[in-house]
Design an enzyme around this catalytic site. Structure first.
Site, PDB file in Angstrom:
ATOM      1  N   GLY A  40      19.346  77.621  12.466  1.00 19.23           N
ATOM      2  CA  GLY A  40      18.694  77.168  12.218  1.00 19.23           C
ATOM      3  C   GLY A  40      17.738  78.667  12.157  1.00 19.23           C
ATOM      4  O   GLY A  40      17.766  79.140  11.792  1.00 19.23           O
ATOM      5  N   GLY A  42      14.392  78.232  13.134  1.00 23.99           N
ATOM      6  CA  GLY A  42      13.275  78.772  13.252  1.00 23.99           C
ATOM      7  C   GLY A  42      12.907  80.463  13.126  1.00 23.99           C
ATOM      8  O   GLY A  42      13.238  81.135  12.952  1.00 23.99           O
ATOM      9  N   ALA A  44      13.571  82.400  15.580  1.00 23.92           N
ATOM     10  CA  ALA A  44      14.440  83.018  16.130  1.00 23.92           C
ATOM     11  C   ALA A  44      15.289  83.294  14.674  1.00 23.92           C
ATOM     12  O   ALA A  44      15.722  84.009  14.183  1.00 23.92           O
ATOM     13  CB  ALA A  44      15.523  82.233  17.824  1.00 23.92           C
ATOM     14  N   HIS A 266       4.290  70.529  30.122  1.00 21.76           N
ATOM     15  CA  HIS A 266       3.562  71.424  30.077  1.00 21.76           C
ATOM     16  C   HIS A 266       2.215  70.469  30.454  1.00 21.76           C
ATOM     17  O   HIS A 266       2.293  68.434  30.543  1.00 21.76           O
ATOM     18  CB  HIS A 266       3.011  71.190  28.625  1.00 21.76           C
ATOM     19  CG  HIS A 266       1.891  71.823  28.254  1.00 21.76           C
ATOM     20  ND1 HIS A 266       0.978  71.680  27.910  1.00 21.76           N
ATOM     21  CD2 HIS A 266       2.152  73.365  27.715  1.00 21.76           C
ATOM     22  CE1 HIS A 266      -0.146  73.065  27.755  1.00 21.76           C
ATOM     23  NE2 HIS A 266       0.614  73.704  27.282  1.00 21.76           N
ATOM     24  N   ARG A 330       1.472  76.601  34.111  1.00 23.35           N
ATOM     25  CA  ARG A 330       2.014  74.974  33.813  1.00 23.35           C
ATOM     26  C   ARG A 330       2.460  74.293  35.772  1.00 23.35           C
ATOM     27  O   ARG A 330       1.689  73.243  35.320  1.00 23.35           O
ATOM     28  CB  ARG A 330       2.369  74.973  33.078  1.00 23.35           C
ATOM     29  CG  ARG A 330       1.987  75.377  31.576  1.00 23.35           C
ATOM     30  CD  ARG A 330       2.433  76.123  30.732  1.00 23.35           C
ATOM     31  NE  ARG A 330       1.165  76.610  29.782  1.00 23.35           N
ATOM     32  CZ  ARG A 330       2.816  76.820  28.625  1.00 23.35           C
ATOM     33  NH1 ARG A 330       4.262  76.882  27.932  1.00 23.35           N
ATOM     34  NH2 ARG A 330       1.863  77.580  27.518  1.00 23.35           N
ATOM     35  N   LEU A 441       7.222  82.275  21.913  1.00 23.25           N
ATOM     36  CA  LEU A 441       7.460  82.678  20.314  1.00 23.25           C
ATOM     37  C   LEU A 441       8.062  84.359  20.447  1.00 23.25           C
ATOM     38  O   LEU A 441       8.490  85.241  19.596  1.00 23.25           O
ATOM     39  CB  LEU A 441       6.141  82.946  19.427  1.00 23.25           C
ATOM     40  CG  LEU A 441       5.052  81.427  19.898  1.00 23.25           C
ATOM     41  CD1 LEU A 441       3.784  81.523  19.117  1.00 23.25           C
ATOM     42  CD2 LEU A 441       6.021  80.654  19.202  1.00 23.25           C
TER      43      LEU A 441
HETATM   44  C1  LIG Z   1       3.510  71.905  20.623  1.00 22.73           C
HETATM   45  C2  LIG Z   1       4.537  72.794  21.015  1.00 22.73           C
HETATM   46  C3  LIG Z   1       3.518  74.073  21.358  1.00 22.73           C
HETATM   47  C4  LIG Z   1       4.040  75.153  21.255  1.00 22.73           C
HETATM   48  N1  LIG Z   1       3.554  76.489  21.827  1.00 22.73           N
HETATM   49  C5  LIG Z   1       3.735  77.397  22.084  1.00 22.73           C
HETATM   50  C6  LIG Z   1       3.029  78.597  22.284  1.00 22.73           C
HETATM   51  O1  LIG Z   1       1.620  78.424  22.089  1.00 22.73           O
HETATM   52  N2  LIG Z   1       3.267  79.661  22.439  1.00 22.73           N
HETATM   53  C7  LIG Z   1       4.849  80.307  22.554  1.00 22.73           C
HETATM   54  O2  LIG Z   1       5.322  81.674  23.345  1.00 22.73           O
HETATM   55  N3  LIG Z   1       5.581  78.888  22.998  1.00 22.73           N
HETATM   56  C8  LIG Z   1       5.345  78.254  22.502  1.00 22.73           C
HETATM   57  N4  LIG Z   1       5.831  76.527  22.055  1.00 22.73           N
HETATM   58  C9  LIG Z   1       7.395  77.325  22.269  1.00 22.73           C
HETATM   59  C10 LIG Z   1       7.905  77.628  20.970  1.00 22.73           C
HETATM   60  O3  LIG Z   1       7.328  77.326  19.936  1.00 22.73           O
HETATM   61  C11 LIG Z   1       9.934  77.045  21.173  1.00 22.73           C
HETATM   62  O4  LIG Z   1      10.204  77.657  22.078  1.00 22.73           O
HETATM   63  C12 LIG Z   1      10.262  78.381  19.699  1.00 22.73           C
HETATM   64  O5  LIG Z   1       9.152  77.994  18.339  1.00 22.73           O
HETATM   65  C13 LIG Z   1      10.859  77.997  19.658  1.00 22.73           C
HETATM   66  O6  LIG Z   1      11.978  78.597  18.578  1.00 22.73           O
HETATM   67  P1  LIG Z   1      13.163  78.476  18.138  1.00 22.73           P
HETATM   68  O7  LIG Z   1      13.400  79.530  17.183  1.00 22.73           O
HETATM   69  O8  LIG Z   1      14.546  79.015  19.322  1.00 22.73           O
HETATM   70  O9  LIG Z   1      13.375  77.133  17.600  1.00 22.73           O
HETATM   71  P2  LIG Z   1      12.933  76.257  16.760  1.00 22.73           P
HETATM   72  O10 LIG Z   1      11.840  76.720  16.650  1.00 22.73           O
HETATM   73  O11 LIG Z   1      12.879  74.757  17.337  1.00 22.73           O
HETATM   74  O12 LIG Z   1      13.699  75.998  15.228  1.00 22.73           O
HETATM   75  C14 LIG Z   1      15.528  75.371  15.762  1.00 22.73           C
HETATM   76  C15 LIG Z   1      15.957  75.679  14.473  1.00 22.73           C
HETATM   77  O13 LIG Z   1      17.491  75.006  14.680  1.00 22.73           O
HETATM   78  C16 LIG Z   1      17.693  73.800  12.776  1.00 22.73           C
HETATM   79  N5  LIG Z   1      18.781  73.159  13.719  1.00 22.73           N
HETATM   80  C17 LIG Z   1      18.467  72.588  15.087  1.00 22.73           C
HETATM   81  N6  LIG Z   1      19.575  71.990  15.476  1.00 22.73           N
HETATM   82  C18 LIG Z   1      20.850  72.303  15.147  1.00 22.73           C
HETATM   83  C19 LIG Z   1      21.894  71.392  14.002  1.00 22.73           C
HETATM   84  N7  LIG Z   1      22.665  70.640  14.989  1.00 22.73           N
HETATM   85  N8  LIG Z   1      22.379  71.712  12.674  1.00 22.73           N
HETATM   86  C20 LIG Z   1      21.687  72.266  12.089  1.00 22.73           C
HETATM   87  N9  LIG Z   1      20.268  73.541  12.231  1.00 22.73           N
HETATM   88  C21 LIG Z   1      20.025  72.701  13.544  1.00 22.73           C
HETATM   89  C22 LIG Z   1      16.956  74.008  13.027  1.00 22.73           C
HETATM   90  O14 LIG Z   1      16.279  72.690  11.762  1.00 22.73           O
HETATM   91  C23 LIG Z   1      15.803  74.779  12.998  1.00 22.73           C
HETATM   92  O15 LIG Z   1      15.448  75.859  12.012  1.00 22.73           O
HETATM   93  C24 LIG Z   1       5.560  75.725  21.606  1.00 22.73           C
HETATM   94  C25 LIG Z   1       6.515  74.495  21.993  1.00 22.73           C
HETATM   95  C26 LIG Z   1       5.929  72.780  21.422  1.00 22.73           C
HETATM   96  C27 LIG Z   1       6.504  72.309  21.301  1.00 22.73           C
END
Ligand SMILES: Cc1cc2nc3c(=O)[nH]c(=O)nc-3n(C[C@H](O)[C@H](O)[C@H](O)COP(=O)(O)OP(=O)(O)OC[C@H]3O[C@@H](n4cnc5c(N)ncnc54)[C@H](O)[C@@H]3O)c2cc1C
Ligand code: HEM
Ligand code: HEM
Ligand code: SF4
Ligand code: F3S
Ligand code: FES
Lengths: 637, 260, 225
Positions: A40, A42, A44, A266, A330, A441
């Site tokens: 991942g 993202g 995190a 949401h 929400r 975030l």
């Molecule tokens: C439209 C929208 C608006 C939002 N707005 C807000 C906000 O304003 N404030 C807030 O705090 N939160 C907000 N959120 C929530 C927040 O964006 C997410 O919870 C957060 O970004 C998740 O981050 P992450 O790093 O955990 O995962 P992600 O950013 O989802 O990253 C997942 C990563 O894992 C990788 N991955 C997944 N599965 C696999 C696999 N099987 N093999 C290899 N790689 C894989 C992907 O390629 C990606 O790189 C929002 C969410 C959405 C949908």
């Protein structure tokens, strides 16, 4: 399986600081000898991979998109919380902690949430130093806005693209390490299984999505940062590629799955327009600051919005919640929207929508203020619906958005499989039964920048890990199983692509396990999902080969896993005989329709253990005790 | 709306020659996005056990930068400031014929059909598109005030989604807008100053090594850019690059990643 | 010098060299225009000016020395300009080995798209022009030293005048895009002035070309004897 949360003792405010200085460290000379896999990229994943590489570990990072910059975090709009108290409005670490616990309806671990609130301020420092262009005031200092469900302004934002800017900050930090050769980046690679050897997570099997080649990667620890599973609903605000495969495969290898039924719907999304709708778009919640939500007073009123006089409009949130009004959390806003639509008072095609009206704000503040505040949102709305929101009120409807549930982790963010760490939305996180706006975030970056880099060292310093390479039996077995699974999918010569089954699953989940749930409905859903799984096996068509870019195959694999996730989600919802946060069971509500929690019976984290295919999963409970914030009925009236 | 004709570029692999294939798609509605039309077409192709069209996409709300294809001669299609995923069919007349091609540039080789390899962009960022800051070493966020005007301008530049439409649209297949946006974003902020000129030089060197063409200031990139990034940022990049070459900044060690 | 050499190795640097040399040529075009407009003051003044070109700089320079110095600079500028143009164009052709079926033009101008061939035309024109007025090879009535006569002799043949006018239009296009482009390339375009620079370049180009064209037009119209 035993759930050991490993929460340190002592006063809440000192736990993390003390613990951080007490846990073991890996000697600088030894760090390069440890290989860590981060799945991942993202918020995190990218922040963790960059920080770990900076510390000197050897890191490999994976994402399925063509670039780590495209992880779904990029889409977050509204902002990120931090207890900086720059507005001098009485914010503090304690208040952020308190709001988060309360907002989560008392289903989160106090110690974790406190740590999150504490770290929040450091995140802003870090991001500003990276060049994240947060909004500023004329004096040059950082600006804040307020976000639903709280009474202080603690949200930092970069226009409507906060997630994008934070992710680019983390991506750039990651890129720097890739450029230095400290991180090996595997883009367009999908993790398809976890390798567990001698009880510890030791690697992954990934598929190169371009060549189709399966590759085994061995490591001393594996970090999953693969995001949420809201796409189990098919239509959600998540990106199309978001999936549960990584955490689901880990679950099947022994990682407990906690609170799967805690999924957030949401309230302010653009309603679906037809059968071919492929995803739903979120309209920033900030619109609720100035917008008023209403439906016609009479069911079946088909007049255009501007033909309905004020007396015949029902501003139902303002009516039902005089003190919070349109700014209720929400879950509440979503459920009330569903209620009025169920009463036949919904607007727009299919009657699934309510008005979000900025007419009064425009009259009060002037059109130019609205343009400045929401111009880009209005444009987005216009682009999608073809309607001009300056003329007609926007139509909104709730949509699946975020999953509080995820793999169970202890205070160190380690799952029940030693060496398997889970961060970001993928873990069951600090948000309890409902997440506050702008806190995801914060959590993703807290985990990745400031928690995991410490706690993983503690594990590596202690674990006595035997040498292992890709020829190890555990690797070969896992690889063979992945191969087998891919072959089965490819062999499908039925009538439907995976999309068809995904859509069907989504319908079941949305109808029976969405904004409100009932026991019979959930039972029926479980039956339906099982049947759907059989149909999937019998009637799937994938086509192409496994040795090339094959997007049908990728999707089919993800849907196969969603078909299992969905069942667990329903099972968890069925077992939790209470309403709390986003989990609303029709049977458990107060006379005026509010959630009725049952702290006596359900003040615990439900962690499910995989017991083998076709066997019911086993429930483990991590009791939650509240030493500082005492559970009370949430009230936003 | 109902029937549209699509001529889609089909190419099985990087080295095999491609060609346009004609498809008649029925049941298209005005509310559908362009990618949903491709979804629909793919569903029919699968039902006929034919190979579906490969295309990149993810967020479908215009922010991840994954989608991208040249639609009737325009990257991301005819609407300004709109990505392909946000392009809705109501902007096409009924019965329209649409030609769909991948981004075409040596630095973006076609992987399959409409999918291209854009890793060159990542490598450009890796060459210097960052501020070197160790986790945990940052000063208090409000310690350095930033003029609101600069912050806003930096945000304008930082809005780039890395889609590559600028390269696709540029008659020279130049990546100057993408690089300019990043150099300007970081160069406008106080945090980006220490590495400012070195960054410009290193990113330009990587850009040229990747085989992008040279900018002759056509401005097509800005017209195609879904985030309407201004070519003023190309001028800003040129300025920084020129200073990097002649200013009193260390010019040795160019191309080496920064330490620290 | 080392820095200049390094600059000349990158495409962005080559563009900068092109911009600087282009601006040098542009300055020449302006200076040349001022000189040429003296044709309206009659043969004596004009010929005196031409003579003056050779004697200017005295007593520091011998007759023609300064002229030659300027010529050297011009030749160098043209060579560098053309060499860089070739390099940059080749890089751009390489950058897109497979073209589009269709690539629509939105913001670019005709001028921008014709810079390369326009430049080649200009080069050919200058060669012809030198043979015409400086060496007198293509001008049967050529009289060394009688510049006024030479110009009139040439332009009285309408095909020659027409070719000059065409070349000047090409020059106008080249300057219209080139002038704006050079500012952009040298990083001198900043908001808010960036937005009117394009228009300004157009006006300057039109003024220059218009002024030049008055000469062949005046000859054809019989206003000069
Ligand atoms: C439209 C929208 C608006 C939002 N707005 C807000 C906000 O304003 N404030 C807030 O705090 N939160 C907000 N959120 C929530 C927040 O964006 C997410 O919870 C957060 O970004 C998740 O981050 P992450 O790093 O955990 O995962 P992600 O950013 O989802 O990253 C997942 C990563 O894992 C990788 N991955 C997944 N599965 C696999 C696999 N099987 N093999 C290899 N790689 C894989 C992907 O390629 C990606 O790189 C929002 C969410 C959405 C949908
Ligand atoms: C020898 C013949 C010439 C050739 C082959 C030539 C070719 C070119 C080319 C290909 C460009 C780049 C186009 C662009 O930036 O879009 C250019 C730019 C330019 N040319 Fe010329 N040109 C020639 C003569 C001239 C003359 C005579 C002048 C003076 C009026 C001139 C002034 C400029 C200027 C100012 C630029 C802009 C430079 C930049 O943007 O960096 N050129 N030329
Ligand atoms: C109506 C238009 C023009 C007229 C009447 C004109 C006239 C002349 C004359 C009479 C000379 C010879 C001067 C001398 O030997 O003393 C000359 C030289 C020259 N002209 Fe022009 N010219 C015109 C346009 C141009 C243009 C557009 C260019 C360039 C793009 C140009 C470039 C030159 C050059 C390079 C020389 C040689 C200068 C030298 O001797 O070093 N001219 N021109
Ligand atoms: S500058 Fe614009 S067109 Fe180019 S990559 Fe960025 S967003 Fe896309
Ligand atoms: S279109 Fe190309 S030529 Fe330059 S201004 Fe844009 S990169
Ligand atoms: S799919 Fe993300 S920008 Fe189009």
């Amino acid at each position: 399986m035993e759930l050991r949360a490993q929460v340190p003792s002592g006063p809440l405010e000192e736990r993390w600081t003390r613990h951080r200085s007490e846990i073991q460290l890996v000697a600088p000379a030894n760090k390069p000898k440890h290989h860590i896999i981060v799945v991942g990229s993202g918020l995190a994943g990218a922040s963790a991979a960059a920080s770990l590489a900076e510390l000197g570990y050897e890191v490999s990072c994976f994402c399925f998109q063509d670039s780590p910059r495209r992880a779904h975090s990029i889409a977050a709009q509204g902002g990120i919380n931090a207890a900086k108290n720059y507005q001098n409005d009485g914010d503090s670490v304690f208040r952020l902690f308190h709001d988060t616990i309360k907002g989560g309806d008392f289903r989160a671990r106090e110690a974790n949430v406190y740590r999150l609130a504490e770290i929040s301020t450091q995140i802003i420092d870090q991001c500003v130093a990276q060049g994240v262009p947060f909004a500023r005031e004329y004096g040059g200092l950082l600006a804040n806005r307020s976000f639903g469900g709280v009474q202080v302004s603690r949200t930092f934002y970069a226009r409507g693209q906060t997630g994008q800017q934070l992710l680019l900050g983390a991506y750039q930090a990651l890129s720097r390490q890739i450029g230095r050769g400290k991180v090996r980046m595997y883009a367009r690679h999908e993790m398809l299984d976890l390798v567990v050897a001698q009880g510890a997570a030791r690697g992954i099997i990934a598929r190169d999505l371009v060549s189709g080649a399966r590759t085994a990667h061995v490591a001393d620890a594996v970090v999953l940062a693969t995001g949420g599973y809201a796409n189990v609903y098919y239509l959600s605000t998540n990106a199309r590629g978001c999936n549960a495969t990584a955490i689901w495969r880990a679950y099947r290898r022994g990682a407990a799955f906690a609170n799967p039924c805690f999924t957030q719907i949401h309230p302010t999304c653009i309603p679906p327009a037809g059968h071919h709708q492929s995803k739903l778009t979120l309209m920033s919640e900030s619109l609720r600051n100035d917008g008023r939500i209403w439906v016609p007073l009479q069911a079946g009123d088909t007049r255009a919005a501007d033909q309905i006089p004020d007396a015949e409009r029902d501003y139902y949130l303002e009516r039902q919640y005089p003190s919070y009004g349109n700014l209720v959390p929400r879950d509440v806003a979503s459920r009330r929207a569903k209620d009025v639509c169920d009463q036949g008072r919904g607007v727009g095609p299919g009657g699934r929508g309510v008005y979000l009206d900025l007419r009064d704000a425009m009259a009060r503040l002037g059109r130019h203020v609205i343009v400045e505040r929401y111009g880009n949102l209005f444009e987005m709305y216009e682009r999608i619906t073809g309607e001009d929101p300056y003329q007609v009120p926007m139509r909104i409807y709730p949509a699946p958005h975020y999953t509080m549930g995820g793999l169970w982790v202890d205070y160190h963010l380690m799952s029940t499989v030693p060496g398997l760490f889970v961060i970001g939305e993928a873990n069951f996180s600090d948000h309890g039964a409902n997440r506050l706006g702008a806190s995801a975030l914060m959590q993703g970056l807290a985990d990745g920048y400031f928690v995991l880099p410490y706690t993983i060292g503690h594990y590596l310093a202690q674990a006595a890990l035997p040498k292992m390479d890709a020829g190890h039996a555990a690797v070969r077995d896992t690889d063979a199983q992945v191969d087998e699974r891919l072959r089965t999918l490819l062999a499908g010569k039925g009538r439907h692509g995976a999309d068809h089954f995904h859509r069907e699953l989504g319908k079941v989940m949305w109808d029976e396990c969405g904004m409100s749930r009932r026991a019979e409905g959930l039972k029926a859903a479980i039956e339906r999902i099982r049947a759907l799984r059989e149909e999937f096996q019998a009637d799937l068509y994938v086509g192409g080969s496994g040795a090339e870019l094959n997007q049908s195959l990728e999707h089919a694999g993800r849907v196969a896993d969603f078909l299992e996730v969905g069942e667990l989600l329903c099972q968890d919802a069925l077992h939790r005989d209470e309403s709390c946060g986003c989990h609303f069971r029709d049977e458990y509500q107060t006379p005026d329709g509010e959630a009725r929690r049952d702290d006596a019976r359900f003040s615990y984290v439900a962690a499910w253990q995989f017991m083998g295919a076709g066997k019911p999963p086993m429930l483990h409970k991590e009791p939650l005790s509240f030493e500082v914030v005492h559970p009370s009925q949430r009230s936003y009236k | 709306m109902s029937g549209v004709v699509l001529h889609v570029w089909r190419q099985a692999a990087p080295a095999t020659p491609g060609r346009f294939e004609r498809y008649q798609v029925e049941g298209v509605t005005a509310e559908m996005s362009f990618l949903e039309v491709l979804d629909l077409l793919n569903e029919t192709l699968r039902a006929r056990h034919e190979e579906p069209i490969a295309f990149d996409h993810d967020c479908r709300e215009g922010i991840c930068g994954a989608c991208g294809m040249v639609i009737n001669g325009r990257p991301h299609g005819p609407r300004r400031a709109t990505t392909a995923c946000q392009l809705h069919m109501r902007h096409f007349p009924p019965g329209v014929e649409i030609w769909v091609e991948p981004w075409r540039a040596k630095a973006f080789p076609v992987i399959k059909d409409l999918v291209v390899d854009r890793r060159a962009f990542d490598r450009i960022i890796q060459a210097g598109g960052f501020v070197s800051v160790r986790t945990g070493s940052a000063p208090e966020a409000n310690a350095i005030p930033v003029r609101k005007h600069d912050a806003d301008l930096a945000m304008d530049a930082a809005a780039c989604i890395g889609c590559g439409a600028c390269v696709a649209a540029c008659p020279n297949a130049s990546a100057m807008l993408f690089v300019g946006a990043k150099v300007a974003h970081l160069g406008l902020l106080p945090q980006g100053q220490p590495e400012r000129y070195q960054r410009a030089r290193q990113m330009v060197e990587m850009m040229e090594a990747e085989g992008f063409g040279a900018c002759t200031n056509h401005g097509e990139c800005m017209a195609a850019c879904p985030k309407e990034i201004s070519i003023d940022f190309i001028a800003a990049l040129n300025r920084d690059y020129l200073r990097a070459a002649f200013g009193a900044y260390p010019s040795e060690g160019a191309g080496e990643p920064t330490e620290g | 010098m080392r820095r200049l050499l390094r600059l000349s190795r990158s495409l962005v640097g080559k563009k900068m060299l092109m911009a600087v040399t282009g601006l040098v040529l542009f300055l020449f075009v302006i200076a040349h225009l001022f000189g040429n407009l003296k044709v309206f003051q009659g043969p004596d003044k004009f010929n005196a000016y031409a003579e003056g070109l050779r004697t200017v700089g005295a007593p520091f320079f011998q007759r023609g020395e300064l002229l030659w110095a300027v010529r050297l600079v011009l030749v160098a500028a043209v060579l560098v300009h053309a060499w860089a143009a070739l390099e940059v164009s080749r890089a751009s052709w390489r950058a897109r080995p497979q073209g589009y079926r269709l690539l629509a033009a939105n913001d670019t101008t005709y001028a921008a798209r014709t810079m390369r061939w326009g430049g080649v035309l200009l080069a050919l024109y200058v060669v012809y022009h030198l043979l015409d007025f400086t060496f007198g090879r293509v001008n049967p009535a050529y009289e060394p030293g009688n510049v006024y006569h030479n110009v009139l002799a040439s332009f009285r043949a309408w095909p020659v005048a027409g070719a000059y006018i065409a070349a000047l239009l090409v020059l106008g296009l080249h300057i219209y895009h080139g002038l704006w482009s050079a500012f952009q390339t040298l990083g001198l375009n900043r908001s808010p002035t960036a937005h009117w620079r394009r228009g300004t370049a157009g006006v300057i180009a039109a003024l220059i070309v218009g002024a030049y064209i008055t000469i062949p037009v005046a000859v054809l119209a019989g206003l000069l004897h």
